[in-house]
Design a protein around this motif. Structure first.
Motif, PDB file in Angstrom:
ATOM      1  N   SER A  24       0.287  58.817  74.745  1.00  0.00           N
ATOM      2  CA  SER A  24       1.065  58.083  75.729  1.00  0.00           C
ATOM      3  C   SER A  24       0.136  57.142  76.494  1.00  0.00           C
ATOM      4  CB  SER A  24       1.712  59.090  76.679  1.00  0.00           C
ATOM      5  OG  SER A  24       2.420  58.428  77.671  1.00  0.00           O
ATOM      6  N   GLU A  26       0.110  56.117  79.663  1.00  0.00           N
ATOM      7  CA  GLU A  26       0.109  56.172  81.116  1.00  0.00           C
ATOM      8  C   GLU A  26      -1.205  56.583  81.772  1.00  0.00           C
ATOM      9  OE1 GLU A  26       3.086  57.588  79.621  1.00  0.00           O
ATOM     10  OE2 GLU A  26       3.994  55.636  79.944  1.00  0.00           O
ATOM     11  N   LYS A  31      -5.653  53.818  79.313  1.00  0.00           N
ATOM     12  CA  LYS A  31      -5.639  52.419  79.750  1.00  0.00           C
ATOM     13  C   LYS A  31      -7.016  51.800  79.564  1.00  0.00           C
ATOM     14  CE  LYS A  31      -1.824  52.833  82.986  1.00  0.00           C
ATOM     15  NZ  LYS A  31      -1.375  52.798  84.380  1.00  0.00           N
ATOM     16  N   ASP A  45      -1.314  44.533  69.064  1.00  0.00           N
ATOM     17  CA  ASP A  45      -0.110  44.709  69.868  1.00  0.00           C
ATOM     18  C   ASP A  45       1.112  44.555  68.975  1.00  0.00           C
ATOM     19  OD1 ASP A  45       1.964  44.714  71.671  1.00  0.00           O
ATOM     20  OD2 ASP A  45       1.037  43.272  73.038  1.00  0.00           O
ATOM     21  N   THR A  47       4.205  45.590  69.905  1.00  0.00           N
ATOM     22  CA  THR A  47       5.334  45.906  70.782  1.00  0.00           C
ATOM     23  C   THR A  47       6.399  44.818  70.807  1.00  0.00           C
ATOM     24  OG1 THR A  47       4.276  44.920  72.719  1.00  0.00           O
ATOM     25  CG2 THR A  47       3.893  47.280  72.327  1.00  0.00           C
ATOM     26  N   ARG A  50       7.779  44.202  74.239  1.00  0.00           N
ATOM     27  CA  ARG A  50       8.442  45.308  74.932  1.00  0.00           C
ATOM     28  C   ARG A  50       7.401  46.225  75.582  1.00  0.00           C
ATOM     29  NH1 ARG A  50      11.600  43.762  70.788  1.00  0.00           N
ATOM     30  NH2 ARG A  50      13.832  43.720  71.097  1.00  0.00           N
ATOM     31  N   ARG A  51       7.889  47.173  76.347  1.00  0.00           N
ATOM     32  CA  ARG A  51       7.015  48.116  77.036  1.00  0.00           C
ATOM     33  C   ARG A  51       6.267  48.986  76.021  1.00  0.00           C
ATOM     34  NH1 ARG A  51       9.053  53.317  79.411  1.00  0.00           N
ATOM     35  NH2 ARG A  51       7.205  54.201  80.356  1.00  0.00           N
ATOM     36  N   THR A  52       4.975  49.192  76.246  1.00  0.00           N
ATOM     37  CA  THR A  52       4.170  50.057  75.385  1.00  0.00           C
ATOM     38  C   THR A  52       4.525  51.501  75.672  1.00  0.00           C
ATOM     39  OG1 THR A  52       2.357  48.468  75.336  1.00  0.00           O
ATOM     40  CG2 THR A  52       1.829  50.739  74.747  1.00  0.00           C
ATOM     41  N   ARG A  53       4.914  52.221  74.638  1.00  0.00           N
ATOM     42  CA  ARG A  53       5.273  53.632  74.800  1.00  0.00           C
ATOM     43  C   ARG A  53       4.344  54.558  74.046  1.00  0.00           C
ATOM     44  NH1 ARG A  53      11.764  53.150  74.858  1.00  0.00           N
ATOM     45  NH2 ARG A  53      11.855  52.302  76.962  1.00  0.00           N
ATOM     46  N   LEU A  65      -0.764  49.226  69.763  1.00  0.00           N
ATOM     47  CA  LEU A  65       0.266  49.478  70.762  1.00  0.00           C
ATOM     48  C   LEU A  65       1.625  49.437  70.089  1.00  0.00           C
ATOM     49  CD1 LEU A  65      -1.002  47.129  73.631  1.00  0.00           C
ATOM     50  CD2 LEU A  65      -1.619  49.513  73.169  1.00  0.00           C
ATOM     51  N   ALA A  67       6.023  50.138  70.708  1.00  0.00           N
ATOM     52  CA  ALA A  67       7.123  50.295  71.649  1.00  0.00           C
ATOM     53  C   ALA A  67       7.950  51.535  71.332  1.00  0.00           C
ATOM     54  CB  ALA A  67       8.006  49.050  71.628  1.00  0.00           C
ATOM     55  N   GLN A  69       8.291  55.718  71.056  1.00  0.00           N
ATOM     56  CA  GLN A  69       7.745  56.913  71.701  1.00  0.00           C
ATOM     57  C   GLN A  69       6.784  57.658  70.771  1.00  0.00           C
ATOM     58  OE1 GLN A  69       8.106  58.058  74.734  1.00  0.00           O
ATOM     59  NE2 GLN A  69       9.795  56.848  75.498  1.00  0.00           N
TER      60      GLN A  69
END
Length: 90
Positions: A24, A26, A31, A45, A47, A50-53, A65, A67, A69
């Motif tokens: 994940s 977060e 990061k 990338d 994604t 879209r948001r990286t999940r 990366l 998008a 889960q």
């Protein structure tokens, strides 16, 4: 020799044998991994804006990366590799 491919979302595919980890995005350490990969030119990338999940770490040092889960990527990987034990994803 058969190459097993995993769909990581939006038609993007990764070789299953090259995946070391699916995590994940977060936490601060992840990061940092993403930031360092970007600086070294090893960030991919996938994604589509879209948001990286999920962050997928490959044995080549590439950081991918997605998008999708991490749990979804895990299920797709297990569908192709039935011998992988069920591991709890945190």
């Amino acid at each position: 020799m058969s190459i097993k491919l995993i769909n990581i979302g939006f038609g993007n595919i990764v070789s299953a044998s090259r995946i070391i980890s699916i995590v994940s995005p977060e936490s601060a350490p992840i990061k940092r991994v993403v930031s360092e990969a970007r600086e070294r030119g090893l960030l991919i990338d996938a994604t589509y804006g879209r948001r990286t999940r999920a962050v997928i770490i490959a044995d080549s040092g590439h950081v991918i990366l997605s998008a999708v889960q991490p749990e979804t990527v895990k299920h797709r990987l297990q569908a192709r590799e039935p011998h992988i034990e069920n591991a709890e994803v945190e």
